[in-house]
Every structure is written in C-alpha cells, then in structure tokens.
Write an enzyme that holds these catalytic residues in place. Structure first.
Site, short mmCIF file in Angstrom:
data_model
loop_
_atom_site.label_atom_id
_atom_site.label_comp_id
_atom_site.label_asym_id
_atom_site.label_seq_id
_atom_site.Cartn_x
_atom_site.Cartn_y
_atom_site.Cartn_z
N HIS A 231 -5.32 0.40 -1.69
CA HIS A 231 -4.74 -0.99 -1.66
C HIS A 231 -3.81 -0.77 -0.31
O HIS A 231 -3.25 0.11 0.09
CB HIS A 231 -3.83 -1.39 -2.90
CG HIS A 231 -3.01 -0.61 -3.16
ND1 HIS A 231 -2.87 0.71 -3.67
CD2 HIS A 231 -1.58 -0.71 -3.04
CE1 HIS A 231 -1.75 1.21 -3.77
NE2 HIS A 231 -0.63 0.26 -3.49
N HIS A 288 -3.65 2.72 1.20
CA HIS A 288 -3.01 3.85 0.79
C HIS A 288 -3.57 4.20 -0.89
O HIS A 288 -4.10 2.96 -1.49
CB HIS A 288 -1.65 4.02 0.59
CG HIS A 288 -0.93 3.00 0.20
ND1 HIS A 288 -0.47 2.00 0.71
CD2 HIS A 288 -0.20 3.02 -1.07
CE1 HIS A 288 0.13 1.20 0.17
NE2 HIS A 288 0.38 1.66 -1.09
N ARG A 298 2.43 13.50 -12.38
CA ARG A 298 2.98 13.01 -11.22
C ARG A 298 3.86 11.49 -11.51
O ARG A 298 3.39 10.75 -12.16
CB ARG A 298 2.02 12.80 -10.11
CG ARG A 298 2.56 12.24 -8.75
CD ARG A 298 1.60 12.51 -7.80
NE ARG A 298 2.43 11.86 -6.46
CZ ARG A 298 2.36 10.79 -6.15
NH1 ARG A 298 1.46 9.72 -6.68
NH2 ARG A 298 2.82 10.30 -5.06
C1 J5X Z 1 5.94 -7.45 -6.05
C2 J5X Z 1 4.39 -7.17 -6.22
C3 J5X Z 1 3.60 -6.25 -5.56
C4 J5X Z 1 2.90 -5.76 -6.36
C5 J5X Z 1 2.57 -7.15 -7.39
C6 J5X Z 1 4.15 -7.25 -7.50
C7 J5X Z 1 4.67 -6.46 -8.65
C8 J5X Z 1 3.85 -5.11 -8.65
C9 J5X Z 1 3.19 -4.48 -7.32
C10 J5X Z 1 2.07 -3.64 -7.33
C11 J5X Z 1 2.51 -2.05 -7.53
C12 J5X Z 1 1.32 -1.19 -7.52
C13 J5X Z 1 0.46 -1.75 -6.76
C14 J5X Z 1 -0.16 -2.86 -6.48
C15 J5X Z 1 -1.11 -3.55 -5.40
C16 J5X Z 1 -0.16 -3.72 -7.74
O1 J5X Z 1 -1.18 -3.70 -8.69
O2 J5X Z 1 0.93 -4.00 -8.35
C17 J5X Z 1 1.33 -3.78 -6.07
C18 J5X Z 1 1.12 -5.35 -5.81
C19 J5X Z 1 1.21 -5.54 -4.36
O3 J5X Z 1 1.58 -5.02 -3.53
O4 J5X Z 1 0.24 -6.49 -4.15
O1 AKG Z 2 2.27 6.93 -6.59
C1 AKG Z 2 2.04 6.42 -5.35
O2 AKG Z 2 2.22 7.45 -4.48
C2 AKG Z 2 1.55 5.18 -4.65
C3 AKG Z 2 2.06 3.98 -5.57
C4 AKG Z 2 1.88 3.07 -4.68
O3 AKG Z 2 1.17 2.61 -3.79
C5 AKG Z 2 2.46 1.69 -5.19
O4 AKG Z 2 3.05 1.57 -6.27
O5 AKG Z 2 2.29 0.38 -4.64
FE FE2 Z 3 1.21 0.90 -2.99
#
Ligand code: J5X
Ligand code: AKG
Ligand code: FE2
Length: 372
Positions: A231, A288, A298
């Site tokens: 993503h 990534h 992890r």
């Molecule tokens: C402010 C944000 C950014 C979110 C949504 C919201 C809260 C959680 C973030 C994440 C974190 C994990 C990857 C992601 C892709 C996900 O699924 O939740 C992110 C998403 C985004 O960057 O779009």
């Molecule tokens: O765990 C990681 O290294 C990636 C986490 C990540 O991409 C995210 O929280 O948006």
């Molecule tokens: Fe991310």
C-alpha cells in the site's frame, strides 16, 4: 479554514468496514490456515529481495548536507532513514514496551477496545484488509486523539502510565514531523511563506495525525503469509519506528522489493500520497508492505502525519507552471481518506486531473472493484 471542519475521526463514517469476525488468536495457530495463505506467484513474500546493492538512504540530521540528501532520497526512493533525530532511545524503548504490553493482552481483552466499523481508533485488522481475499498475519491498534477511553478498557488499573507514554511520544514525533516537512519541502525551494496552513510560527501546530501500532506475531509459514499488504500511505509523511526484526519492504522500480534494514534508534520516513500531491508528483509516494518471520515477533509504530483535517491540499503554486500543469485536484485529508477507503490503491489516480496529455480518466470515470 473552511467554517465546517470535518474531523479525521469522521473520515470513515460513510465507509464502514465490517471485519470483526476475522480477529485471530495467532499464538494458538500451529499451521497457516488457508485463509492466511497468499499464494500469488508474482507477489509473494518469498521473492523477498536481498538487501539490495543500492540501499535506502540513511540521513544523519546533524549532517550539514541533510537538506540536499533528503531531497534526493525523496525524489529517487520516496523513503529514507533518519538518525540523530533528537528522540531519545529511552522514549523509543518505552513506546515499544507499551506496544508489547498491549498486544500481549488476551484477545478477549483487546477486543474490548475493538475499532468500530465506522471509526478510526482502536484494536483491529488493517483497514485495507477488506480489499483482499486473504487475511493478513498482523494485528493493529490505531490511536487518533486521546487513547484514554480505549486504554481504560484495556488496562482498567494502570491505563494512565500508558497514556503518558503515548502522549509524550506523539508530542516528540510531531515536532520531528514538522522539521522533516521543512527539509523535504525546502529542497524543492518551498519556504514558510508558501504554506500558510503551517501556521504563523511555521510549526504545523494544526496538523492531524494517527498513531498506528502494528504487531506481526511469529508465523509458522512466513513464505506464504503476508504481514501487511502492499500500500501507499494516505499521509504527507509517515515516521516509522521498527524494532530489531526486519519485515518492511519498499518497491523500487527496476529492482523489486527492497528490505529496509532496522537501524537501532533510527526512524524510517516515507513520502505519502498527500506530499506526492503537494509536490505535484515530484516525490513518489512509495509502495511498501510488511512480511513476517518464522521465529520472531515484530513490532512497528507508524506516525501517520497529515495536514489540518479540513485544509485543501493541492500542488504547490511554486511547483506549477506552463510546462508543469497541476496534476491533482484539491482535496482535504478527510476526503482523501474516504477516497482511499473506497478506491484503495487507485485513490491517487482518482484525484488526478483529467488531461488530454496524460490521458487519465477523471474521477467520475473511476470504478474500482472491491474484493470483500
Ligand atoms: C490516518 C489514517 C491512515 C490509515 C487510515 C487512517 C488510520 C490508519 C492508517 C493505516 C495504518 C496501516 C496501513 C493503512 C493503509 C491502513 O489500513 O490503516 C493506513 C491508512 C492509510 O494510510 O491510508
Ligand atoms: O510494519 C511496517 O513496517 C509497515 C507499517 C505500515 O506500513 C503502516 O503502518 O502504514
Ligand atoms: Fe504504511
């Protein structure tokens, strides 16, 4: 500022995700269930690329050339690591151990703080899970605003010490984010006068952010599992702390997936979709993912940093000109998160301005099929 400000926590009201039945107790799984087996041959964690010969830049913030080095890293990679960033290893140890305590609670306890389908904060699987037919080998906890209500549910007795650690970490990393913004933008010739929403002191006081704790338990069959699917982040920038277990990979054109090696005390900083828009495409928002490990747990902690939630983000006028038309239309962070919730990895192109030159379709032509 528009008169009606929509909070970040409201972003998913119209895009709820219902994933509650998918929570797993990983420690009880001795074999990889089929629902977790990602066996697509061309996007498989086992093609995990070696620590590539050209590796992700590491920038010492005390280096007099930091501005130039960061600009170059942003243009070529969209990601770099920073050292000498001013955040103490003690605070990093504290936030890591808070994360560990949280994820080691019994599943029933964690579910007391479950994220609601239309909410942003709380315990759960990654929001993007709804776009994939397979489950990810990870669990997460998202914090937007105060964690106190959820933490009270997790630790009825001693929630306040955990809240203190989160608050201290957020305050420190917010300051670092502001500093990084000026370095990343400064190398494009952008100065304080160009970004009014950075506030009179230029410290991005009104910025919004989410803190995402990610846990990747040891996995019986790591080559067929996926920790967090590929993503881009819907942010200006993301500041990521990873523990000593590797797992983060970034996609580099022409090379493939490159592992970001953990460096003790360093942060990984990546460009997000909104900085890509602001830079009018000069900085790529890096794709990534996280892969998992057979023996080691992890933990990563991502600070997802964005503008004040109702500020319209568009390509900076200084980066737009006769030969460089604006590539994206203005959008707020809250609106963008809604777009991401709907279009996922096509969100960025759905914000792209129609142009007969690049031939891209307007947002109204966009139809993304969502796999549930
Ligand atoms: C402010 C944000 C950014 C979110 C949504 C919201 C809260 C959680 C973030 C994440 C974190 C994990 C990857 C992601 C892709 C996900 O699924 O939740 C992110 C998403 C985004 O960057 O779009
Ligand atoms: O765990 C990681 O290294 C990636 C986490 C990540 O991409 C995210 O929280 O948006
Ligand atoms: Fe991310």
């Amino acid at each position: 500022m528009p008169s009606r400000s929509v909070l970040l926590s409201e972003a998913f009201k119209s895009h709820p995700v219902h994933l509650h039945h998918k929570h797993a107790d990983f420690s009880s799984l001795q074999e990889l269930p089929d629902s977790y087996a990602w066996n697509q041959p061309d996007d498989h964690p086992s093609d995990r690329s070696i620590f590539a010969s050209k590796s992700i830049p590491v920038v010492d913030l005390n280096d007099p050339n930091a501005l130039k080095l960061i600009g170059h890293a942003c243009k070529t990679w969209g990601v770099f690591q920073v050292t000498n960033h001013g955040i103490s290893t003690e605070l990093l140890d504290d936030i890591e151990s808070a994360g560990r305590s949280l994820f080691s609670l019994p599943l029933q306890q964690k579910l007391k703080a479950a994220r609601s389908p239309d909410g942003v904060s709380g315990y759960g699987v990654a929001r993007i899970s709804s776009f994939f037919p397979k489950l990810m080998w990870s669990e997460g906890f998202t914090i937007v605003g105060s964690p106190v209500d959820h933490f009270r549910q997790l630790w009825p007795q001693d929630y306040s010490k955990f809240c203190d650690v989160i608050e201290e970490y957020e305050a420190e990393v917010k300051r670092l984010a502001g500093r990084l913004m000026w370095l990343m933008l400064g190398s494009l010739g952008i100065s304080r006068a160009d970004i009014k929403w950075a506030g009179p002191k230029g410290n991005f006081k009104g910025a919004s952010a989410a803190l995402q704790l990610n846990s990747y338990p040891a996995c019986p069959d790591p080559d067929r599992a996926m920790g967090l699917a590929a993503h881009t982040d819907s942010t200006l920038l993301t500041i990521l702390y990873q523990n000593s277990t590797s797992g983060l990979q970034v996609l580099r054109e022409g090379t493939g997936w490159v592992t970001v090696p953990p460096i003790h005390g360093a942060f990984v900083v990546n460009v997000g979709d909104l900085l890509h828009i602001l830079s009018n495409g000069l900085y790529p928002s890096v794709l990534h993912r996280a892969v998992v490990n057979r023996t080691r747990h992890r933990l990563s902690i991502a600070y997802l940093y964005g503008p004040p939630s109702s500020v319209k983000i568009s390509p900076l006028p200084r980066l737009v000109g006769p030969g460089q038309p604006p590539l994206y239309r203005p959008i707020t962070w809250t609106e963008y998160l809604g777009t991401k919730a709907k279009h996922f990895n096509k969100a960025l192109s759905s914000v792209r301005v129609f142009s007969p030159v690049n031939g891209l379709a307007d947002v109204t032509d966009h139809n993304t099929v969502k796999v549930n």
